[in-house]
Scaffold this motif. Sequence first.
Motif, short mmCIF file in Angstrom:
data_model
loop_
_atom_site.label_atom_id
_atom_site.label_comp_id
_atom_site.label_asym_id
_atom_site.label_seq_id
_atom_site.Cartn_x
_atom_site.Cartn_y
_atom_site.Cartn_z
N LEU A 249 28.70 84.86 46.41
CA LEU A 249 29.23 86.12 45.90
C LEU A 249 28.27 86.88 46.27
CD1 LEU A 249 31.63 87.64 44.93
CD2 LEU A 249 30.84 87.48 42.98
N VAL B 271 37.12 93.66 46.36
CA VAL B 271 37.26 92.59 45.75
C VAL B 271 38.68 92.09 45.42
CG1 VAL B 271 36.37 90.35 44.22
CG2 VAL B 271 34.41 92.04 45.59
N LEU C 196 40.26 89.48 43.03
CA LEU C 196 40.80 88.45 42.63
C LEU C 196 41.59 87.94 42.20
CD1 LEU C 196 38.07 87.13 40.02
CD2 LEU C 196 38.65 88.51 38.44
N GLU D 75 31.17 85.60 34.52
CA GLU D 75 31.68 85.72 35.36
C GLU D 75 32.33 87.20 35.98
OE1 GLU D 75 32.64 80.98 37.11
OE2 GLU D 75 34.26 82.05 35.90
N ILE E 109 30.99 90.17 39.14
CA ILE E 109 31.82 91.09 39.84
C ILE E 109 31.87 91.97 39.32
CG2 ILE E 109 34.56 90.78 40.99
CD1 ILE E 109 34.57 87.74 39.38
N CYS F 55 30.69 95.45 41.86
CA CYS F 55 31.81 96.53 43.04
C CYS F 55 30.99 97.73 42.64
CB CYS F 55 33.40 95.92 41.36
SG CYS F 55 34.06 94.56 42.51
N ALA G 108 38.79 97.18 43.32
CA ALA G 108 38.74 95.59 43.14
C ALA G 108 40.80 95.38 43.09
CB ALA G 108 38.99 94.94 41.39
#
Length: 387
Positions: free
Chosen positions: A156, A167, A169, A184, A188, A192, A199
């Motif tokens: 990642l 990102v 997701l 997780e 992330i 960011c 995101a």
Amino acid sequence: MTPRVPYLSARLQGFGTTIFAEMSALAVRTGSINLGQGFPDTDGPAAVADAAVAAIRAGHNQYPPGAGIPELRAAVADHQRRFWDMELDPESEVLITAGATEAITAALLALCEVGDEVVAFEPTYDSYRPAAAMAGATLRVVTLQAPDYGFDPAELTAAITPRTRLVLLNSPHNPTGKVFDEAELDLIARLCVEHDLLAVTDEVYEHMVFDGRHQPLAMRPGMAERTLTVSSAGKTFSFTGWKIGWACGPADLVAAVRTAKQFLTYVNGAPFQPAVVVGLGLDDAYFGEFRDTLAAKRDLLCDGLEKVGFEVHRPAGTYFATTDIRPLGFDDGIAFCRSLPERCGVVAVPSAVFYERPDGGRHLVRFTFCKRDEILTEALSRLEALS
Ligand code: PMP
Ligand code: GLN
């Protein structure tokens, strides 16, 4: 699986027909049970359907306001607070869209410059790559590793470059059924914030989590101000054809997406919008029963597929189960799915189409379980021909 399409711009070559449309057409043509494309075979709540009929009769048939009717924006804000503790101003921080599909495409068109990169997880929902392509952006994928669908944090980190804009997701995740956990999401979120990325989160399966719990990325530290949260009534209320979705987040992000949406559909779904207000206002029992019913279907299908001889990756969420076909003596999911209607009268989706990596998901096949129990049972008895 798609041949070159004449006249189609180079940007969209390779995206000729979606796998879902292709597999549903195959099911109709062969009279097979369709466990391919994810759509329920029963309607959602009668009160919600009745509200749509009443709205048509009451004359809600002209263009609604561009951002969506105020009642629906308020209902989405209430829903986000009620389930996820998210605070939104319905005036400026909620946009109604033509399903999650439009919300995601409009977000990529609005937020990306040509040449930007979008980080997503592979296997990747089918609209992400073409949506990025339409925006002149490219997808960089991080692989979720079967059978548990964890990912390597280093992969990642390495996927983030100076060109990364955002990102994208999807959790709960289609096709794997993975629900991203706290650690997780924290990772992330941290990346960011560190790299100043936006995101966009696709949370259409937010109410279909059987193990663990759904947590919007927007609620992690530092994320509220940089995250656009997307969802859809199609999944939660089993009216996938109505195409009412939403995007919510900071006013500046929502305004950007609204600008793109204006020139895609302008507005959508006038009579369905008040109906979704009724859906979002349903009591907790509705959401609980919806989840529990699907959890039982998950077990019905997964137990049955295991008995047939598939290796089953039992999903924590969504209405899809991924299987490995190798124990049955097959190794090419695309060939397997093409021959399955003739062999068994059942349609499924080869997971390979969700991967960019050569041979990614080659031996994986996705089945949906959002069907009546008797249909699932019949499909399973047909699949016994494989054992
Ligand atoms: N994202 C994911 C992960 C999906 O599975 C779907 C389902 N079709 C969508 C987006 C699109 O949702 P909608 O039908 O509301 O456009
Ligand atoms: N999301 C559904 C699936 O994964 C299909 C929706 C569509 O065909 N666009 O099966």
